[in-house]
Design a protein around this motif. Structure first.
Motif, PDB file in Angstrom:
ATOM      1  N   THR A   1      55.460 -37.189  60.599  1.00  0.00           N
ATOM      2  CA  THR A   1      56.304 -36.137  61.160  1.00  0.00           C
ATOM      3  C   THR A   1      55.571 -34.811  61.052  1.00  0.00           C
ATOM      4  O   THR A   1      55.032 -34.485  59.996  1.00  0.00           O
ATOM      5  N   THR A   2      55.534 -34.069  62.160  1.00  0.00           N
ATOM      6  CA  THR A   2      54.911 -32.749  62.156  1.00  0.00           C
ATOM      7  C   THR A   2      55.864 -31.734  62.772  1.00  0.00           C
ATOM      8  O   THR A   2      56.622 -32.048  63.676  1.00  0.00           O
ATOM      9  N   ILE A   3      55.822 -30.520  62.260  1.00  0.00           N
ATOM     10  CA  ILE A   3      56.574 -29.398  62.823  1.00  0.00           C
ATOM     11  C   ILE A   3      55.577 -28.272  63.013  1.00  0.00           C
ATOM     12  O   ILE A   3      54.789 -27.961  62.123  1.00  0.00           O
ATOM     13  N   GLY A   4      55.623 -27.692  64.196  1.00  0.00           N
ATOM     14  CA  GLY A   4      54.677 -26.622  64.471  1.00  0.00           C
ATOM     15  C   GLY A   4      55.185 -25.658  65.509  1.00  0.00           C
ATOM     16  O   GLY A   4      56.256 -25.833  66.081  1.00  0.00           O
ATOM     17  N   LYS A   5      54.405 -24.649  65.739  1.00  0.00           N
ATOM     18  CA  LYS A   5      54.728 -23.579  66.670  1.00  0.00           C
ATOM     19  C   LYS A   5      53.970 -23.830  67.970  1.00  0.00           C
ATOM     20  O   LYS A   5      52.761 -24.019  67.955  1.00  0.00           O
ATOM     21  N   GLU A   6      54.716 -23.862  69.073  1.00  0.00           N
ATOM     22  CA  GLU A   6      54.114 -24.000  70.385  1.00  0.00           C
ATOM     23  C   GLU A   6      54.419 -22.711  71.161  1.00  0.00           C
ATOM     24  O   GLU A   6      55.571 -22.417  71.446  1.00  0.00           O
ATOM     25  N   GLY A   7      53.405 -21.953  71.451  1.00  0.00           N
ATOM     26  CA  GLY A   7      53.622 -20.669  72.105  1.00  0.00           C
ATOM     27  C   GLY A   7      54.185 -19.653  71.134  1.00  0.00           C
ATOM     28  O   GLY A   7      54.056 -19.771  69.922  1.00  0.00           O
TER      29      GLY A   7
ATOM     30  N   THR B   1      57.551 -18.679  70.787  1.00  0.00           N
ATOM     31  CA  THR B   1      58.893 -18.826  70.241  1.00  0.00           C
ATOM     32  C   THR B   1      59.330 -20.258  69.973  1.00  0.00           C
ATOM     33  O   THR B   1      60.295 -20.461  69.255  1.00  0.00           O
ATOM     34  N   LYS B   2      58.691 -21.237  70.541  1.00  0.00           N
ATOM     35  CA  LYS B   2      59.170 -22.616  70.432  1.00  0.00           C
ATOM     36  C   LYS B   2      58.685 -23.304  69.155  1.00  0.00           C
ATOM     37  O   LYS B   2      57.507 -23.328  68.865  1.00  0.00           O
ATOM     38  N   GLU B   3      59.648 -23.851  68.396  1.00  0.00           N
ATOM     39  CA  GLU B   3      59.332 -24.741  67.280  1.00  0.00           C
ATOM     40  C   GLU B   3      59.419 -26.156  67.834  1.00  0.00           C
ATOM     41  O   GLU B   3      60.341 -26.499  68.569  1.00  0.00           O
ATOM     42  N   LEU B   4      58.466 -26.999  67.478  1.00  0.00           N
ATOM     43  CA  LEU B   4      58.414 -28.346  68.019  1.00  0.00           C
ATOM     44  C   LEU B   4      58.278 -29.356  66.886  1.00  0.00           C
ATOM     45  O   LEU B   4      57.400 -29.238  66.034  1.00  0.00           O
ATOM     46  N   LEU B   5      59.179 -30.357  66.884  1.00  0.00           N
ATOM     47  CA  LEU B   5      59.140 -31.466  65.944  1.00  0.00           C
ATOM     48  C   LEU B   5      58.584 -32.675  66.679  1.00  0.00           C
ATOM     49  O   LEU B   5      59.055 -33.012  67.767  1.00  0.00           O
TER      50      LEU B   5
ATOM     51  N   CYS C   1      36.966 -40.207  58.590  1.00  0.00           N
ATOM     52  CA  CYS C   1      38.062 -39.959  59.526  1.00  0.00           C
ATOM     53  C   CYS C   1      38.175 -41.168  60.460  1.00  0.00           C
ATOM     54  O   CYS C   1      37.184 -41.574  61.069  1.00  0.00           O
ATOM     55  N   ILE C   2      39.385 -41.739  60.550  1.00  0.00           N
ATOM     56  CA  ILE C   2      39.561 -42.910  61.408  1.00  0.00           C
ATOM     57  C   ILE C   2      40.319 -42.597  62.696  1.00  0.00           C
ATOM     58  O   ILE C   2      40.334 -43.399  63.616  1.00  0.00           O
ATOM     59  N   LYS C   3      40.941 -41.408  62.769  1.00  0.00           N
ATOM     60  CA  LYS C   3      41.689 -41.043  63.981  1.00  0.00           C
ATOM     61  C   LYS C   3      41.875 -39.533  64.032  1.00  0.00           C
ATOM     62  O   LYS C   3      42.108 -38.900  63.003  1.00  0.00           O
ATOM     63  N   ILE C   4      41.763 -38.965  65.220  1.00  0.00           N
ATOM     64  CA  ILE C   4      42.070 -37.554  65.451  1.00  0.00           C
ATOM     65  C   ILE C   4      43.213 -37.496  66.454  1.00  0.00           C
ATOM     66  O   ILE C   4      43.114 -38.058  67.543  1.00  0.00           O
ATOM     67  N   LEU C   5      44.304 -36.852  66.068  1.00  0.00           N
ATOM     68  CA  LEU C   5      45.465 -36.692  66.950  1.00  0.00           C
ATOM     69  C   LEU C   5      45.428 -35.294  67.550  1.00  0.00           C
ATOM     70  O   LEU C   5      45.285 -34.310  66.836  1.00  0.00           O
ATOM     71  N   THR C   6      45.584 -35.221  68.846  1.00  0.00           N
ATOM     72  CA  THR C   6      45.640 -33.943  69.530  1.00  0.00           C
ATOM     73  C   THR C   6      47.094 -33.502  69.614  1.00  0.00           C
ATOM     74  O   THR C   6      47.960 -34.290  69.993  1.00  0.00           O
ATOM     75  N   THR C   7      47.372 -32.259  69.250  1.00  0.00           N
ATOM     76  CA  THR C   7      48.744 -31.749  69.250  1.00  0.00           C
ATOM     77  C   THR C   7      48.873 -30.560  70.204  1.00  0.00           C
ATOM     78  O   THR C   7      47.883 -29.898  70.499  1.00  0.00           O
ATOM     79  N   PRO C   8      50.089 -30.278  70.652  1.00  0.00           N
ATOM     80  CA  PRO C   8      50.317 -29.106  71.506  1.00  0.00           C
ATOM     81  C   PRO C   8      50.521 -27.823  70.707  1.00  0.00           C
ATOM     82  O   PRO C   8      50.769 -26.768  71.263  1.00  0.00           O
ATOM     83  N   TYR C   9      50.420 -27.921  69.373  1.00  0.00           N
ATOM     84  CA  TYR C   9      50.739 -26.788  68.515  1.00  0.00           C
ATOM     85  C   TYR C   9      49.665 -25.705  68.551  1.00  0.00           C
ATOM     86  O   TYR C   9      48.485 -25.999  68.645  1.00  0.00           O
ATOM     87  N   ASP C  10      50.135 -24.457  68.397  1.00  0.00           N
ATOM     88  CA  ASP C  10      49.229 -23.358  68.096  1.00  0.00           C
ATOM     89  C   ASP C  10      48.891 -23.393  66.610  1.00  0.00           C
ATOM     90  O   ASP C  10      47.798 -23.053  66.205  1.00  0.00           O
ATOM     91  N   ARG C  11      49.883 -23.808  65.798  1.00  0.00           N
ATOM     92  CA  ARG C  11      49.653 -24.024  64.370  1.00  0.00           C
ATOM     93  C   ARG C  11      50.677 -25.026  63.846  1.00  0.00           C
ATOM     94  O   ARG C  11      51.803 -25.104  64.338  1.00  0.00           O
ATOM     95  N   ILE C  12      50.288 -25.778  62.837  1.00  0.00           N
ATOM     96  CA  ILE C  12      51.177 -26.759  62.209  1.00  0.00           C
ATOM     97  C   ILE C  12      51.784 -26.117  60.973  1.00  0.00           C
ATOM     98  O   ILE C  12      51.077 -25.579  60.126  1.00  0.00           O
ATOM     99  N   ASN C  13      53.122 -26.161  60.879  1.00  0.00           N
ATOM    100  CA  ASN C  13      53.830 -25.570  59.748  1.00  0.00           C
ATOM    101  C   ASN C  13      54.093 -26.583  58.637  1.00  0.00           C
ATOM    102  O   ASN C  13      54.122 -26.227  57.469  1.00  0.00           O
ATOM    103  N   SER C  14      54.323 -27.855  59.021  1.00  0.00           N
ATOM    104  CA  SER C  14      54.684 -28.864  58.036  1.00  0.00           C
ATOM    105  C   SER C  14      54.293 -30.246  58.549  1.00  0.00           C
ATOM    106  O   SER C  14      54.300 -30.486  59.754  1.00  0.00           O
TER     107      SER C  14
END
Length: 67
Positions: A36-42, A44-48, A12-25
């Motif tokens: 590009t990542t799409i995930g669920k934040e909270g 109801t919010k979808e976040l790209l 592993c060369i890098k770990i990215l921290t995301t605001p997502y509860d889960r990553i969808n794509s």
């Protein structure tokens, strides 16, 4: 959390921290410079997020869009 791996060395060369509860794509550009990542934040919010991963030392989010 997203881990970027260097497959030739199986490490592993890098770990990215995301605001997502889960990553969808997730998708990487053909040239390997954008992620590009799409995930669920909270509840109801979808976040790209579009990440500039061209430099592992300075990885940054270049676009943040809620839907």
């Amino acid at each position: 959390m997203i881990r970027i791996w260097k497959t030739e060395h199986s490490r592993c060369i890098k770990i990215l921290t995301t605001p997502y509860d889960r990553i969808n794509s997730m998708s990487i550009s053909r040239d390997g410079k954008l992620l590009t990542t799409i995930g669920k934040e909270g509840q109801t919010k979808e976040l790209l997020l579009i990440w500039d991963i061209s430099s592992i030392e300075e990885t940054k989010i270049i676009i943040r869009q809620y839907s």
